[in-house]
Design an enzyme around this catalytic site. Structure first.
Site, PDB file in Angstrom:
ATOM      1  N   THR A 175       1.296  -2.859   2.044  1.00 41.14           N
ATOM      2  CA  THR A 175       0.812  -1.562   2.545  1.00 41.14           C
ATOM      3  C   THR A 175      -0.666  -1.667   2.921  1.00 41.14           C
ATOM      4  OG1 THR A 175       0.405  -0.932   0.252  1.00 41.14           O
ATOM      5  CG2 THR A 175       2.401  -0.050   1.287  1.00 41.14           C
ATOM      6  N   GLU A 194      -1.603   4.680   1.812  1.00 33.76           N
ATOM      7  CA  GLU A 194      -1.022   3.339   1.961  1.00 33.76           C
ATOM      8  C   GLU A 194       0.062   3.390   3.019  1.00 33.76           C
ATOM      9  OE1 GLU A 194      -1.216   0.710  -0.575  1.00 33.76           O
ATOM     10  OE2 GLU A 194      -2.122   1.741  -2.273  1.00 33.76           O
TER      11      GLU A 194
HETATM   12  C1  LIG Z   1       7.128   4.143   1.262  1.00 39.46           C
HETATM   13  C2  LIG Z   1       6.366   4.021  -0.011  1.00 39.46           C
HETATM   14  C3  LIG Z   1       6.521   4.980  -1.001  1.00 39.46           C
HETATM   15  C4  LIG Z   1       5.828   4.896  -2.201  1.00 39.46           C
HETATM   16  N1  LIG Z   1       6.010   5.860  -3.152  1.00 39.46           N
HETATM   17  C5  LIG Z   1       5.354   5.778  -4.337  1.00 39.46           C
HETATM   18  C6  LIG Z   1       5.531   6.798  -5.340  1.00 39.46           C
HETATM   19  O1  LIG Z   1       6.273   7.798  -5.173  1.00 39.46           O
HETATM   20  N2  LIG Z   1       4.889   6.641  -6.516  1.00 39.46           N
HETATM   21  C7  LIG Z   1       4.066   5.572  -6.754  1.00 39.46           C
HETATM   22  O2  LIG Z   1       3.509   5.489  -7.828  1.00 39.46           O
HETATM   23  N3  LIG Z   1       3.855   4.600  -5.816  1.00 39.46           N
HETATM   24  C8  LIG Z   1       4.492   4.676  -4.614  1.00 39.46           C
HETATM   25  N4  LIG Z   1       4.315   3.684  -3.662  1.00 39.46           N
HETATM   26  C9  LIG Z   1       3.516   2.498  -4.001  1.00 39.46           C
HETATM   27  C10 LIG Z   1       2.066   2.555  -3.662  1.00 39.46           C
HETATM   28  O3  LIG Z   1       1.768   3.447  -2.624  1.00 39.46           O
HETATM   29  C11 LIG Z   1       1.531   1.181  -3.220  1.00 39.46           C
HETATM   30  O4  LIG Z   1       2.276   0.732  -2.123  1.00 39.46           O
HETATM   31  C12 LIG Z   1       1.543   0.134  -4.260  1.00 39.46           C
HETATM   32  O5  LIG Z   1       0.899   0.628  -5.395  1.00 39.46           O
HETATM   33  C13 LIG Z   1       0.818  -1.130  -3.753  1.00 39.46           C
HETATM   34  O6  LIG Z   1      -0.580  -0.922  -3.723  1.00 39.46           O
HETATM   35  P1  LIG Z   1      -1.636  -1.941  -3.111  1.00 39.46           P
HETATM   36  O7  LIG Z   1      -1.510  -1.881  -1.607  1.00 39.46           O
HETATM   37  O8  LIG Z   1      -2.963  -1.412  -3.579  1.00 39.46           O
HETATM   38  O9  LIG Z   1      -1.330  -3.280  -3.629  1.00 39.46           O
HETATM   39  C14 LIG Z   1       4.985   3.774  -2.448  1.00 39.46           C
HETATM   40  C15 LIG Z   1       4.810   2.821  -1.434  1.00 39.46           C
HETATM   41  C16 LIG Z   1       5.489   2.915  -0.240  1.00 39.46           C
HETATM   42  C17 LIG Z   1       5.293   1.871   0.818  1.00 39.46           C
HETATM   43  N1  LIG Z   2       4.280  -4.660   7.547  1.00 40.89           N
HETATM   44  C1  LIG Z   2       3.054  -4.506   7.052  1.00 40.89           C
HETATM   45  N2  LIG Z   2       2.582  -3.274   6.728  1.00 40.89           N
HETATM   46  C2  LIG Z   2       1.349  -3.119   6.216  1.00 40.89           C
HETATM   47  N3  LIG Z   2       0.492  -4.134   6.010  1.00 40.89           N
HETATM   48  C3  LIG Z   2       0.883  -5.386   6.326  1.00 40.89           C
HETATM   49  C4  LIG Z   2       2.182  -5.622   6.859  1.00 40.89           C
HETATM   50  N4  LIG Z   2       2.307  -6.941   7.055  1.00 40.89           N
HETATM   51  C5  LIG Z   2       1.171  -7.508   6.674  1.00 40.89           C
HETATM   52  N5  LIG Z   2       0.273  -6.596   6.246  1.00 40.89           N
HETATM   53  C6  LIG Z   2      -1.073  -6.935   5.722  1.00 40.89           C
HETATM   54  O1  LIG Z   2      -0.993  -6.907   4.319  1.00 40.89           O
HETATM   55  C7  LIG Z   2      -1.959  -6.051   3.735  1.00 40.89           C
HETATM   56  C8  LIG Z   2      -1.352  -5.278   2.585  1.00 40.89           C
HETATM   57  O2  LIG Z   2      -0.810  -6.119   1.599  1.00 40.89           O
HETATM   58  P1  LIG Z   2      -0.832  -5.688   0.079  1.00 40.89           P
HETATM   59  O3  LIG Z   2      -0.137  -6.763  -0.720  1.00 40.89           O
HETATM   60  O4  LIG Z   2      -0.311  -4.297  -0.047  1.00 40.89           O
HETATM   61  O5  LIG Z   2      -2.347  -5.814  -0.248  1.00 40.89           O
HETATM   62  P2  LIG Z   2      -3.498  -4.730  -0.516  1.00 40.89           P
HETATM   63  O6  LIG Z   2      -3.274  -4.298  -1.890  1.00 40.89           O
HETATM   64  O7  LIG Z   2      -4.785  -5.492  -0.328  1.00 40.89           O
HETATM   65  O8  LIG Z   2      -3.319  -3.634   0.464  1.00 40.89           O
HETATM   66  C9  LIG Z   2      -2.367  -5.113   4.850  1.00 40.89           C
HETATM   67  O9  LIG Z   2      -3.688  -4.651   4.727  1.00 40.89           O
HETATM   68  C10 LIG Z   2      -2.193  -5.984   6.098  1.00 40.89           C
HETATM   69  O10 LIG Z   2      -3.367  -6.735   6.323  1.00 40.89           O
END
Ligand SMILES: Cc1cc2nc3c(=O)[nH]c(=O)nc-3n(C[C@H](O)[C@H](O)[C@H](O)COP(=O)(O)O)c2cc1C
Ligand SMILES: Nc1ncnc2c1ncn2[C@@H]1O[C@H](COP(=O)(O)OP(=O)(O)O)[C@@H](O)[C@H]1O
Length: 314
Positions: free
Chosen positions: A208, A256
């Protein structure tokens, strides 16, 4: 479209202009009516069309605690106005000092002396000058005095509802993105920079992009939204989680975005997200497996919603 900011306003502009005045947050349906009329009048009279606005929001300077979240960043306003065919965007820095300008001297100095305004277009609720003492009636009197036309619009209604920035903000706060489309005339869009998160997304199987917002936007009701992300002018289907990620015992706001059918590095990119429809509220899951199963479901819902999306551009 020419951008005219502070020091450049205080010059003598020789080309006459018809100008719409206001903060115009959102450039919603009602604003569009006012601005389109400004452009129409300007073309008819063979003069330039302009929008005179302020930055930041006056309340941010005068009463920061009461300042509303924004619907549009200045960069977004600029793009929308250029698309509408406005010739000049005039942006006056709103400071405490400027706020103390008497409404008559605002008109005399800025509109008449510098900008050579031939016409002004405003909404009936427009207020200007020190203590907001200037209103549409005062503007008409000043127009007669200095020889410019003044067009005043009643608050525009759609389906019987008065379209105001407050209405738009409340719909965003409630997550009613589909209803919002009627009054805003386009989806709610937020601009931001992709920053690093906890790296957990890749572990979950759904990376994300974490957005650091460009301005203090109105934050939508926490939850999961189907929409799009625009990267380098290209639009991708996406699903966004807006909230605090309770599953991971987090409490700071995070935006995200998982982009469907995409892989690539987006760190430090300036991107824009368009929120089309809320799918569900954010919640806490007992296990990662449950969260992952729910994200898969969210992606199915997103594809379905976007396949019927009237804003989709092919
Ligand atoms: C479609 C989608 C729905 C999500 N829904 C929730 C949720 O309802 N509750 C929650 O705690 N995290 C939810 N998450 C997870 C967080 O938003 C996040 O993707 C995850 O903590 C990874 O964080 P990072 O990008 O900092 O690593 C969801 C993620 C996605 C992509
Ligand atoms: N399909 C995708 N959707 C969102 N981000 C993506 C995707 N593919 C690759 N990325 C890359 O991966 C990063 C997110 O990875 P993630 O493991 O969630 O790390 P972070 O916690 O640093 O956001 C994004 O910032 C982007 O650079």
């Amino acid at each position: 479209m020419q951008l005219i900011t502070d020091e450049e306003i205080m010059k003598n502009h020789d080309k006459p202009m018809i100008v719409a005045l206001g903060f115009f947050d959102g450039i919603h349906y009602g604003h569009r009516v006012i601005i389109e009329e400004t452009v129409r009048q300007a073309r008819e009279s063979n003069v330039l069309s302009g929008v005179f606005t302020f930055h930041p929001h006056p309340l941010k300077v005068l009463a920061p605690k009461r300042a509303p979240g924004l619907i549009t960043a200045l960069s977004q306003k600029r793009r929308i106005l250029a698309e509408m065919g406005v010739d000049r965007l005039i942006v006056k820095a709103f400071t405490k000092e400027f706020a103390a300008t008497d409404f008559r001297s605002f008109v005399q100095t800025y509109l008449v002396q510098y900008l050579k305004v031939k016409g002004v277009v405003v909404g009936e609720d427009f207020r200007f000058g020190k203590e907001s003492k200037g209103d549409a009636t005062a503007m008409k009197e000043l127009g007669e005095k200095y020889g410019f036309t003044v067009t005043v619009f009643d608050t525009i209604r759609v389906n019987g509802v008065e379209v105001r920035s407050t209405l738009i903000r409340n719909l965003i706060l409630k997550g009613q993105m589909d209803k919002l489309l009627t009054y805003l005339g386009r989806p709610y869009t937020l601009v931001g920079k992709v920053v690093r998160g906890d790296g957990r997304g890749h572990q979950l199987g759904f990376p994300t992009a974490n957005l650091s917002l460009a301005v203090d936007y109105v934050i939508p009701d926490y939850g999961v939204y189907a929409g799009y992300i625009i990267v380098h002018g290209k639009r991708y289907q996406a699903v966004a989680n807006i909230g605090v990620r309770p599953t991971f015992a987090k409490s700071d706001l995070s935006i995200e975005i998982h982009i469907l059918d995409y892989s690539g590095n987006l760190y430090d990119e300036i991107v824009e997200i368009e929120l089309i429809k809320k799918i569900r509220s954010e919640r806490s899951f007992d296990s990662i497996d449950e969260l992952v199963a729910q994200i898969k479901d969210d992606i199915v819902s997103t594809r379905q919603i976007l396949s019927n999306d009237i804003t989709a551009k092919s």
